[in-house]
Design a protein around this motif. Structure first.
Motif, short mmCIF file in Angstrom:
data_model
loop_
_atom_site.label_atom_id
_atom_site.label_comp_id
_atom_site.label_asym_id
_atom_site.label_seq_id
_atom_site.Cartn_x
_atom_site.Cartn_y
_atom_site.Cartn_z
N HIS A 62 -6.10 2.38 -6.64
CA HIS A 62 -5.94 0.93 -6.49
C HIS A 62 -6.27 0.52 -5.06
O HIS A 62 -5.81 1.16 -4.11
CB HIS A 62 -4.51 0.54 -6.85
N GLN A 63 -7.09 -0.52 -4.92
CA GLN A 63 -7.60 -0.90 -3.60
C GLN A 63 -6.67 -1.91 -2.92
O GLN A 63 -6.95 -3.12 -2.88
CB GLN A 63 -9.00 -1.50 -3.77
N ALA A 64 -5.56 -1.42 -2.38
CA ALA A 64 -4.63 -2.32 -1.71
C ALA A 64 -4.92 -2.38 -0.22
O ALA A 64 -4.91 -3.46 0.37
CB ALA A 64 -3.19 -1.88 -1.94
N ASN A 65 -5.21 -1.23 0.34
CA ASN A 65 -5.15 -1.14 1.79
C ASN A 65 -5.77 0.20 2.23
O ASN A 65 -5.42 1.25 1.69
CB ASN A 65 -3.65 -1.20 2.14
N ILE A 66 -6.67 0.16 3.19
CA ILE A 66 -7.38 1.39 3.59
C ILE A 66 -6.42 2.41 4.23
O ILE A 66 -6.62 3.62 4.11
CB ILE A 66 -8.56 1.07 4.55
N ARG A 67 -5.36 1.91 4.88
CA ARG A 67 -4.42 2.85 5.51
C ARG A 67 -3.62 3.61 4.46
O ARG A 67 -3.29 4.78 4.63
CB ARG A 67 -3.49 2.12 6.47
N ILE A 68 -3.31 2.93 3.36
CA ILE A 68 -2.63 3.62 2.25
C ILE A 68 -3.54 4.72 1.72
O ILE A 68 -3.11 5.86 1.50
CB ILE A 68 -2.27 2.62 1.11
N LEU A 69 -4.80 4.37 1.56
CA LEU A 69 -5.77 5.33 1.02
C LEU A 69 -5.91 6.55 1.95
O LEU A 69 -5.86 7.70 1.50
CB LEU A 69 -7.09 4.58 0.87
N ASP A 70 -6.05 6.30 3.24
CA ASP A 70 -6.18 7.39 4.22
C ASP A 70 -4.96 8.32 4.16
O ASP A 70 -5.09 9.55 4.11
CB ASP A 70 -6.29 6.84 5.65
N LYS A 71 -3.79 7.70 4.16
CA LYS A 71 -2.56 8.51 4.18
C LYS A 71 -2.36 9.26 2.87
O LYS A 71 -1.91 10.40 2.86
CB LYS A 71 -1.35 7.60 4.44
N MET A 72 -2.71 8.62 1.76
CA MET A 72 -2.53 9.30 0.47
C MET A 72 -3.48 10.49 0.35
O MET A 72 -3.11 11.53 -0.20
CB MET A 72 -2.73 8.31 -0.69
N ALA A 73 -4.69 10.34 0.86
CA ALA A 73 -5.65 11.46 0.81
C ALA A 73 -5.04 12.67 1.50
O ALA A 73 -5.09 13.80 0.99
CB ALA A 73 -6.96 11.04 1.46
N LYS A 74 -4.45 12.43 2.68
CA LYS A 74 -3.83 13.53 3.44
C LYS A 74 -2.67 14.13 2.68
O LYS A 74 -2.53 15.34 2.57
CB LYS A 74 -3.31 12.96 4.78
#
Ligand code: ACO
Length: 324
Positions: free
Chosen positions: A249-261
């Motif tokens: 889900h495209q909420a926020n790029i920082r969420i995406l970065d952190k979740m990938a990690k």
């Protein structure tokens, strides 16, 4: 045994683009603040089209691309938190617009997980053997649910729709699934709260606009959603190598970065387009899917495996691993 597969994808967004700089002319914000905190640069905002209009454009494209007739459809499910009306449903409006006279229709409300929940449900309809073909669409005109004087939320969202044609198939394409809700944390993200209003009730307040505890939602995504994806992969014995792409889900790029990690999957496998659309809630995953098919990243030839994941109000969260 019947199986289901995604056989077409499509998306549609309203023409009007509102940039961060445009927003800074009507509220105390800046491109720098919005870009650095969210990754969002612009979003599409509807001028005159409501949610069913966007969903209808997607439905029409899906029929055209597959050379299907409207009467071929057994069902239309629209995931949305911004329906034109509670009744008729957005899906019923789409049915009327395209003339899908044999389809049963309903809206599904699970906020930003809506498309994932709808797709999981539709897959079971087809697996049952009772139905062969249907549309699953995520569509939102969130701009009508937003308090445009509240800079904390107004900058985050956009309007749009995306969807898939789901059909019966010879082999399994839906490889794994996990769906979750936690209503006890529901107050951290709310919208369209209608108060009591009859002559026989104690009247209560309306809270029509979207309201959010940003920090709580951020933490929820990083902690709960990452954990559920890890568990899904472990239980299904999927390794990072088994997945070609992750469509969150495209909420926020920082969420995406952190979740990938946190999940431990290469960041390059996470597709992103929130910079151009903002957060479109139930429409975000299907827009990303259809756009990635259109630009050739997703080949759509049966050779790739995707992890699709939504999370948001309810709270709700859910993931599917699909072959496409
Ligand atoms: N422009 C400029 N300043 C702003 C803006 C804005 N648009 N919005 C808030 N601020 C200010 C605040 O007033 C505050 O100022 P203060 O310190 O003087 O009081 C400061 O910026 C920091 O505000 P915070 O709310 O603490 O900002 P934070 O760093 O938490 O970032 C954000 C906010 C981006 C919403 C973050 O919490 C987040 O990413 N949350 C995830 C939630 C999310 O993405 N939700 C989308 C919907 S939910 C979903 O789809 C799952």
């Amino acid at each position: 045994m019947a199986f289901a597969k995604i056989s077409q994808t499509a998306y549609y967004v309203p023409e009007q683009i509102v940039t961060n700089d445009d927003l800074s002319k009507i509220m105390d914000t800046s491109d720098e603040w919005i870009s650095s905190r969210t990754g969002i640069k612009e979003r599409h905002i509807s001028r005159d089209q409501d949610t069913s209009d966007l969903a209808t454009r997607v439905a029409q494209q899906l029929l055209e691309k597959s050379a299907s007739q409207p009467e071929d459809l057994d069902f239309i499910i629209v995931a949305t938190i911004s329906p034109d009306s509670m009744m008729p449903s957005t899906a019923a409006r789409v049915q009327a617009n395209i003339g899908a006279s044999k389809a049963f229709t309903y809206d599904l409300t699970a906020a930003c997980s809506g498309f994932i929940f709808a797709l999981a449900t539709a897959e079971k309809f087809i697996k049952s053997g009772l139905y062969q073909k249907g549309l699953v669409i995520g569509a939102e005109v969130l701009s009508k649910t937003i308090d445009w004087t509240d800079r904390r939320t107004a900058v985050l969202f956009g309007d749009g729709a995306g969807g898939v044609l789901l059909e019966a198939a010879q082999e399994e394409h839906f490889l794994a699934e996990s769906l979750h809700s936690d209503g006890s944390r529901g107050q951290s993200l709310t919208s369209s709260q209608c108060g009591l209003a009859s002559p026989y009730s104690d009247k209560t307040e309306n809270h029509p606009f979207l309201a959010m505890d940003g920090r709580a939602i951020f933490d929820f995504a990083i902690r709960d959603v990452s954990k559920s994806i890890k568990t899904l992969m472990e239980e299904g014995q999927f390794s990072e190598q088994d997945l070609d792409y992750v469509l969150l889900h495209q909420a926020n790029i920082r969420i995406l970065d952190k979740m990938a990690k946190k999940i431990g999957i290469d960041r390059d496998k996470f597709l992103a387009n929130m910079m151009h659309y903002g957060n479109t809630s139930a429409a975000s995953v299907p827009i990303l899917l259809a756009e990635s098919v259109e630009n050739g990243i997703i080949k759509f030839d049966g050779s790739q495996t995707l992890l699709l994941s939504g999370f948001g109000g309810g709270l709700t969260w859910g993931s599917l691993i699909v072959k496409i």
